[in-house]
Design a protein around this motif. Sequence first.
Motif, PDB file in Angstrom:
ATOM      1  N   PRO A 264      -2.243  24.851 -10.132  1.00  0.00           N
ATOM      2  CA  PRO A 264      -2.954  23.703 -10.718  1.00  0.00           C
ATOM      3  C   PRO A 264      -2.463  22.339 -10.241  1.00  0.00           C
ATOM      4  O   PRO A 264      -3.263  21.425 -10.089  1.00  0.00           O
ATOM      5  CB  PRO A 264      -2.725  23.877 -12.218  1.00  0.00           C
ATOM      6  N   PHE A 265      -1.161  22.193  -9.971  1.00  0.00           N
ATOM      7  CA  PHE A 265      -0.651  20.876  -9.608  1.00  0.00           C
ATOM      8  C   PHE A 265       0.154  20.859  -8.325  1.00  0.00           C
ATOM      9  O   PHE A 265       0.895  19.907  -8.081  1.00  0.00           O
ATOM     10  CB  PHE A 265       0.212  20.317 -10.751  1.00  0.00           C
TER      11      PHE A 265
ATOM     12  N   SER B 147      -6.688  30.210  -5.360  1.00  0.00           N
ATOM     13  CA  SER B 147      -6.318  29.327  -6.455  1.00  0.00           C
ATOM     14  C   SER B 147      -5.947  30.186  -7.659  1.00  0.00           C
ATOM     15  O   SER B 147      -6.749  31.008  -8.115  1.00  0.00           O
ATOM     16  CB  SER B 147      -7.491  28.409  -6.796  1.00  0.00           C
ATOM     17  N   VAL B 148      -4.695  29.997  -8.148  1.00  0.00           N
ATOM     18  CA  VAL B 148      -4.180  30.760  -9.291  1.00  0.00           C
ATOM     19  C   VAL B 148      -3.363  29.837 -10.182  1.00  0.00           C
ATOM     20  O   VAL B 148      -2.996  28.733  -9.774  1.00  0.00           O
ATOM     21  CB  VAL B 148      -3.307  31.959  -8.837  1.00  0.00           C
ATOM     22  N   ARG B 149      -3.054  30.284 -11.398  1.00  0.00           N
ATOM     23  CA  ARG B 149      -2.242  29.471 -12.311  1.00  0.00           C
ATOM     24  C   ARG B 149      -0.749  29.630 -12.060  1.00  0.00           C
ATOM     25  O   ARG B 149       0.022  28.702 -12.229  1.00  0.00           O
ATOM     26  CB  ARG B 149      -2.558  29.855 -13.751  1.00  0.00           C
TER      27      ARG B 149
END
Length: 134
Positions: free
Chosen positions: A11-12, A80-82
């Motif tokens: 996420p960031f 894209s993963v957390r």
Amino acid sequence: MPLMTLKVLLPFAVFAEEKQVSRIVVETAQGAFGLLPQRLDCVASLVPGILSFESKAQGEVFLALDEGVLVKTGPNVLISVRHALRGTDLAHLRDAVEQEFLTLNEREQAVRAAMAKLETGFMRRFASLRERSS
């Protein structure tokens, strides 16, 4: 021989950007899913599991991934993963995943407890205001 570029996004932050990747294997709800450079463009929904890839520089590398999405366009594979963890040995990676997820679960429980307290306080105030206006 054409090769791929693998980019794993959190996420960031950018977790990993690997060049000269010859193959990738990920986990989906339907089972393991392999990618080679000539494969057609695609999108796949990922479940928590182990991603393995092979590059000229590093050999076989393993990443533990949370659920997410994979998009392949030409030679570029974007994931894209957390949460993600890297390892070269599956046994050590498994231990790290267990430890990381235990920590995440404890934090998640603390956050949920705090949210429940906030919601309870909000509901009490709301009920109090309704009684006053009646």
